[in-house]
Design an enzyme around this catalytic site. Structure first.
Site, short mmCIF file in Angstrom:
data_model
loop_
_atom_site.label_atom_id
_atom_site.label_comp_id
_atom_site.label_asym_id
_atom_site.label_seq_id
_atom_site.Cartn_x
_atom_site.Cartn_y
_atom_site.Cartn_z
N GLU A 1 -41.39 29.33 79.26
CA GLU A 1 -41.57 28.07 78.53
C GLU A 1 -41.45 28.20 77.01
O GLU A 1 -42.31 27.73 76.26
CB GLU A 1 -42.94 27.46 78.87
CG GLU A 1 -43.07 27.10 80.34
CD GLU A 1 -44.39 26.37 80.64
OE1 GLU A 1 -44.31 25.28 81.18
OE2 GLU A 1 -45.46 26.93 80.34
C1 ACM Z 1 -45.92 29.31 83.90
O1 ACM Z 1 -46.53 28.60 84.72
N1 ACM Z 1 -45.51 28.81 82.76
C2 ACM Z 1 -45.63 30.69 84.19
#
Ligand code: ACM
Length: 707
Positions: free
Chosen positions: A333
């Protein structure tokens, strides 16, 4: 009669079906046969092979355990812990291990040879456990298998008319996957060591062997760094683990056959690092610890050579602190906004001919991988790091979908599955249980590619999880995932799983886990000074609601949640899966399945609905006195309303009525109204009540024919 001739070999369907004389075509038949041969054996996870004997081994205060073969400090510690645990489970005062005792009441644990000084992926964890009326034996190649055998024995012990007993049995067991993990996010909310320890005890009980410790986030940096003390001093609000504490926890986990894999999330999820070290960020500081939840912009600057010098020293320090061979670097992310906003970084991307921000992250990952490797470790990353140009010794942890796991295996990488195992999303145990690391896209892989799938990890992200409620967010549902990762693939009947999980859930509290009693303690705080009737009314309502699922907690919030908000509401106290609602739904299925002729079940449904209908009147006075109860007052009214709808449907069914479409539409709209989340809660009995309406009304499965 001698030993029963029935063998269960989950790993070998052919042998299983031959010896049970059942056709081998239907896998469901196999697992249901496992159940019929093992009634009352509340084992979880189910072993690879079980042979029932006859009679049982009686356990009284003269029970003792000793060992033969290879001598090992970990095993000797485990033998004493085993006796302590058995003592708690039975209330018997048991002497220390290896005490002189009556020979026939002994259990002997034999280990062949040493295990690795630093536990490794793929070590032999198998064991054989034999229980006969005259005694019990565990034998295992290494102490790891012996530890598992001791846990299985503890689960065999039950109360009987003749005292505590373990049934005569021969169990030959080995795990399906070598990597069976639980990840705990100790960064968003700090989780004290004592709580980690009891969860590690829970992991030992269900034979999980990897504790993945998520240690850094936007909201906190949780490890003492002696080289870079500003990391924990400025990035943690004083809530971090000292290096001594970390060594202690690693030793504690090792004693239980559990590896500890640290995760330091890079280059995103990293605001807390920059509070003390803004010079490594891509954007200008100053930075403060993030209090909100979500994905945030701050990220390391991959174009800054000083970042790699820092990471080399930092990872060098952490590589010594954490002995495991695997080192998790996160990688998930990264939204790229801090990189977009920095002209120097954009110029670097052009000058190095990188493919945008993704290319820049790959550039970063390659340098990071070589640092991790230089310090003797294999890098683990979330599936965003997958790229065919990275060395093949990295491990991919798939969270976004099962396809990523299969893709990694095709490209020659090892992988672990977490998609489907996010405990924070509030799924039922059955839904997690149905997810298989070899299922979905992985099912079409070649045998060689399948070998690269190491197992999986459940994940406990902690936005809405703190020291108080974490146990109930992990347990007992985590046991279903643990079984998926240990037991033969064809062990998959959810009803059987639930029956065993509920037995285990009670046993887990003997470890000090608080998933059951903390629920009641929290409800008492919510209720304040309540009469017994009022408290029971709150409990009745709380028993049939669940928090909204997936990421709906954000979407249904009246104001954005932060790490500073208390987690003291009904939504924070209740279990994530309602047992009462599931059992009601099973009852309705049974009733409708009998074409609504099963009068006894009909009567049980009626009694339950009357209780729910009348509950609201008992609760409302309390709602006037507690703001935390007031928040659920409208859900309580909804429960009363849908219970009345259910009773009307039952009346129609029992009196041979045949309500028309208009009735059905009207009743269904009441149910739909009650299905909308309020106070971030879902009223779980509504689908079963809708089923009663559908069955009763015209065209429904139990409707009387129209004249
Ligand atoms: C995650 O849930 N961003 C690994």
């Amino acid at each position: 009669m001698g030993k029963s001739n029935v063998w269960l070999r989950g790993l070998s369907l052919m042998i299983l079906s031959a010896s049970l004389n059942v056709p081998s075509r239907a896998q469901e038949a196999q697992s249901s046969n496992l159940q019929t041969v093992m009634p009352g054996l509340n084992l979880m996870p189910i072993p690879a092979s079980v042979q029932m004997g006859s009679g049982s081994f009686k356990i009284d205060a003269s029970f003792n355990v000793t060992r033969t073969g290879h001598s090992d400090a970990r095993l000797e510690g485990a033998l004493q812990r085993f006796l302590d645990r058995l003592g708690k489970q039975t209330g018997l005062l048991l002497p220390p291990w290896n005490s002189p005792t009556v020979a026939k009441l002994r259990m002997v644990v034999h280990v062949d040879h040493d295990s690795k000084p630093v536990q490794e992926l793929g070590e032999d964890e198998s064991y054989v456990l034999e229980v006969a009326p005259s005694g019990a034996n565990i034998s295992a190649p290494t102490d790891l298998g012996a530890l598992h055998g001791l846990q299985t024995f503890l689960q065999l012990v039950t109360v009987s008319p003749d005292g505590f007993v373990a049934p005569a049995v021969i169990i030959k067991d080995t795990p399906r996957f070598p990597w069976r993990g639980l990840m705990i996010d100790t960064a968003r909310h700090f989780i004290p060591l004592e709580i980690l320890r009891r969860n590690i005890d829970g992991m030992e009980t269900v034979k999980m062997n990897v504790f993945h410790w998520h240690l850094s986030e936007n909201q906190g940096f949780r490890v003492e760094s002696r080289k870079f003390p500003k990391l924990h001093q400025m990035g943690s609000d004083g809530l971090y683990y000292t290096q001594d504490e970390i060594r202690g926890l690693i030793a504690y986990a090792r004693e239980r056959g559990i590896r500890v894999v640290p995760e330091f999330d890079l280059p995103g999820h990293s605001t807390a690092w920059f509070v003390g070290h803004p010079e490594f960020a891509s954007g200008p500081g100053p930075f403060t610890i993030e209090r909100r939840w979500g994905v945030f912009d701050p990220a390391f600057d991959p174009t800054n050579e000083k970042v790699y010098k820092f990471l080399d020293e930092f990872i060098g320090e952490m590589a010594k602190l954490f002995p495991d061979h695997f080192f998790h670097v996160g990688g998930d992310e990264v939204n790229g906004k801090a990189w977009d906003a920095n002209p120097k970084i954009q110029e670097f991307i052009r000058a190095h001919d990188l493919k945008g921000n993704a290319g820049l992250q790959l550039y970063f990952n390659k340098k990071l991988q070589s640092i991790v490797s230089k310090h003797g470790k294999s890098m683990v990353g979330w599936d965003e790091v997958l790229d065919p140009t990275l060395p093949k010794d990295i491990v991919i942890q798939s969270w976004r979908g099962q396809a990523a796991l299969a893709e990694a295996a095709k490209q020659g990488y090892r992988g672990i599955l977490s998609n489907g195992y996010y405990l924070d999303l509030g799924w039922s145990a059955a839904r997690h249980y149905a997810v298989d690391p070899m299922g979905d896209a992985a099912s079409s892989l070649s045998a060689e590619e399948k070998q690269r799938i190491l197992g999986g990890e459940s994940c406990m992200w902690s936005e809405y999880v703190n020291a108080e409620n974490i146990d109930s967010r992990i347990w007992p549902r985590n046991a279903a995932i643990a079984e998926r990762l240990w037991s033969p693939q064809e062990v998959r009947d959810p009803a059987w799983m639930y029956a065993r999980m509920h037995v285990l859930s009670v046993q887990l509290e003997w470890l000090g886990l608080t998933h059951q009693h903390n629920y009641l303690r929290s409800l008492r705080r919510i209720a304040g000074a309540a009469s017994t009737e009022e408290f029971n009314a709150l409990r009745t309502l709380a028993d049939v609601v669940e928090p909204v699922k997936d990421y709906m907690r954000e979407q249904t919030a009246t104001e954005p949640a932060t790490s500073e908000m208390p987690l003291n509401r009904v939504v924070d106290a209740i279990p994530l899966e309602s047992r009462a609602a599931r059992e009601f739904s099973e009852m309705v299925d049974k009733y409708v399945g009998s074409s609504c002729r099963d009068a006894a079940t009909g009567a049980q449904i009626r009694a339950q609905l009357i209780l729910w209908r009348d509950n609201d009147a008992k609760l409302q006075p309390l709602a006037q006195r507690s703001f935390l109860v007031k928040e659920v007052a409208s859900t309580s009214q909804d429960l009363a309303a849908v219970a009345s709808v259910g009773l009307a449907a039952l009346d129609a069914l029992e009196h041979g009525g045949n309500p028309d479409e208009a009735w059905k539409t009207q009743q269904s709209s009441l149910v739909q109204q009650a299905q909308k989340p309020k106070g971030q809660l879902l009223l779980m009995p509504t689908p079963a009540i809708q089923k009663l309406i559908d069955s009763a009304s015209v065209g429904g499965s139990c409707a009387a024919p129209r004249q």
